[in-house]
Write a protein that holds these residues in place. Sequence first.
Motif, PDB file in Angstrom:
ATOM      1  N   UNK A  57      45.773  39.556  38.999  1.00 15.42           N
ATOM      2  CA  UNK A  57      46.395  39.487  40.518  1.00 15.42           C
ATOM      3  C   UNK A  57      45.019  40.507  41.005  1.00 15.42           C
ATOM      4  N   UNK A  58      44.788  41.458  40.465  1.00 12.92           N
ATOM      5  CA  UNK A  58      43.833  42.573  41.089  1.00 12.92           C
ATOM      6  C   UNK A  58      42.537  41.833  41.186  1.00 12.92           C
ATOM      7  N   UNK A  59      42.036  41.105  40.327  1.00 19.19           N
ATOM      8  CA  UNK A  59      40.789  40.584  40.381  1.00 19.19           C
ATOM      9  C   UNK A  59      40.822  39.378  41.442  1.00 19.19           C
ATOM     10  N   UNK A  60      41.616  38.493  41.615  1.00 22.12           N
ATOM     11  CA  UNK A  60      41.791  37.238  42.229  1.00 22.12           C
ATOM     12  C   UNK A  60      42.297  37.457  43.555  1.00 22.12           C
ATOM     13  N   UNK A  61      43.255  38.567  43.772  1.00 24.05           N
ATOM     14  CA  UNK A  61      43.723  38.598  45.209  1.00 24.05           C
ATOM     15  C   UNK A  61      43.365  39.832  45.979  1.00 24.05           C
ATOM     16  N   UNK A  62      43.203  40.884  45.219  1.00 22.48           N
ATOM     17  CA  UNK A  62      43.011  42.333  45.935  1.00 22.48           C
ATOM     18  C   UNK A  62      41.426  42.441  46.068  1.00 22.48           C
ATOM     19  N   UNK A  63      40.642  42.530  44.959  1.00 21.64           N
ATOM     20  CA  UNK A  63      39.391  42.995  44.989  1.00 21.64           C
ATOM     21  C   UNK A  63      38.421  41.996  44.911  1.00 21.64           C
ATOM     22  N   UNK A  64      38.727  40.927  44.070  1.00 21.69           N
ATOM     23  CA  UNK A  64      37.515  39.933  43.840  1.00 21.69           C
ATOM     24  C   UNK A  64      36.657  40.178  42.691  1.00 21.69           C
ATOM     25  N   UNK A  65      36.434  38.998  42.210  1.00 27.52           N
ATOM     26  CA  UNK A  65      35.705  39.155  40.915  1.00 27.52           C
ATOM     27  C   UNK A  65      34.123  38.863  40.953  1.00 27.52           C
ATOM     28  N   UNK A  66      33.551  39.539  41.697  1.00 23.99           N
ATOM     29  CA  UNK A  66      31.957  39.313  41.759  1.00 23.99           C
ATOM     30  C   UNK A  66      31.393  39.447  40.505  1.00 23.99           C
ATOM     31  N   UNK A  67      31.988  40.276  39.721  1.00 27.41           N
ATOM     32  CA  UNK A  67      31.101  40.611  38.412  1.00 27.41           C
ATOM     33  C   UNK A  67      31.504  39.554  37.240  1.00 27.41           C
ATOM     34  N   UNK A  68      32.520  38.553  37.616  1.00 20.98           N
ATOM     35  CA  UNK A  68      32.993  37.674  36.587  1.00 20.98           C
ATOM     36  C   UNK A  68      33.413  38.569  35.591  1.00 20.98           C
ATOM     37  N   UNK A  69      34.344  39.618  35.626  1.00 18.64           N
ATOM     38  CA  UNK A  69      34.972  40.261  34.664  1.00 18.64           C
ATOM     39  C   UNK A  69      36.382  39.625  34.097  1.00 18.64           C
ATOM     40  N   UNK A  70      36.885  38.851  34.692  1.00 17.59           N
ATOM     41  CA  UNK A  70      38.006  38.319  34.215  1.00 17.59           C
ATOM     42  C   UNK A  70      38.079  37.578  32.786  1.00 17.59           C
ATOM     43  N   UNK A  71      36.992  36.800  32.546  1.00 20.86           N
ATOM     44  CA  UNK A  71      36.697  36.059  31.079  1.00 20.86           C
ATOM     45  C   UNK A  71      36.471  37.191  30.223  1.00 20.86           C
ATOM     46  N   UNK A  72      35.625  38.407  30.434  1.00 15.43           N
ATOM     47  CA  UNK A  72      35.464  39.226  29.542  1.00 15.43           C
ATOM     48  C   UNK A  72      36.670  39.977  29.434  1.00 15.43           C
ATOM     49  N   UNK A  73      37.401  40.519  30.295  1.00 16.92           N
ATOM     50  CA  UNK A  73      38.817  41.126  30.116  1.00 16.92           C
ATOM     51  C   UNK A  73      39.872  40.215  29.231  1.00 16.92           C
ATOM     52  N   UNK A  74      39.821  39.050  29.619  1.00 19.06           N
ATOM     53  CA  UNK A  74      40.890  38.116  28.834  1.00 19.06           C
ATOM     54  C   UNK A  74      40.631  38.059  27.278  1.00 19.06           C
ATOM     55  N   UNK A  75      39.097  37.879  26.964  1.00 19.89           N
ATOM     56  CA  UNK A  75      38.851  37.834  25.677  1.00 19.89           C
ATOM     57  C   UNK A  75      39.140  38.890  24.990  1.00 19.89           C
ATOM     58  N   UNK A  76      39.097  40.019  25.437  1.00 18.72           N
ATOM     59  CA  UNK A  76      39.322  41.523  24.908  1.00 18.72           C
ATOM     60  C   UNK A  76      40.704  41.568  24.765  1.00 18.72           C
ATOM     61  N   UNK A  77      41.531  41.249  25.740  1.00 17.26           N
ATOM     62  CA  UNK A  77      42.890  41.365  25.818  1.00 17.26           C
ATOM     63  C   UNK A  77      43.678  40.691  24.725  1.00 17.26           C
ATOM     64  N   UNK A  78      43.162  39.733  24.674  1.00 17.53           N
ATOM     65  CA  UNK A  78      43.966  38.507  23.598  1.00 17.53           C
ATOM     66  C   UNK A  78      43.487  38.713  22.195  1.00 17.53           C
ATOM     67  N   UNK A  79      42.285  39.487  21.787  1.00 12.73           N
ATOM     68  CA  UNK A  79      41.782  39.554  20.694  1.00 12.73           C
ATOM     69  C   UNK A  79      42.869  40.784  20.024  1.00 12.73           C
ATOM     70  N   UNK A  80      43.487  41.580  20.671  1.00 10.26           N
ATOM     71  CA  UNK A  80      44.209  42.663  20.021  1.00 10.26           C
ATOM     72  C   UNK A  80      45.515  42.211  19.195  1.00 10.26           C
TER      73      UNK A  80
END
Length: 80
Positions: A57-80
């Motif tokens: 929600x933060x990246x797609x509705x509030x701030x914007x994902x200019x750095x394309x961080x969503x994919x990096x974050x998701x891969x880190x979050x799901x690897x735990x």
Amino acid sequence: MWSAKHRRKSQDGWRKYEYDIKQKHNLFNLDSLYRKISNKPFIKEKKQELEILMMYFWLHEIEGDEENYWEEYLSKALSF
């Protein structure tokens, strides 16, 4: 309230600070929020999923994902 550790100087001219989403601990002050709502059956033991949802929600509705961080974050979050 966000921890002061999660603030960083903004590169924008109109904002003084921005939220550092790349912090590894207690994103969005989730520890405090989760303590308040963890007794709800639909949220119990779902803290990681709540963080992922808030980040999306933060990246797609509030701030914007200019750095394309969503994919990096998701891969880190799901690897735990």
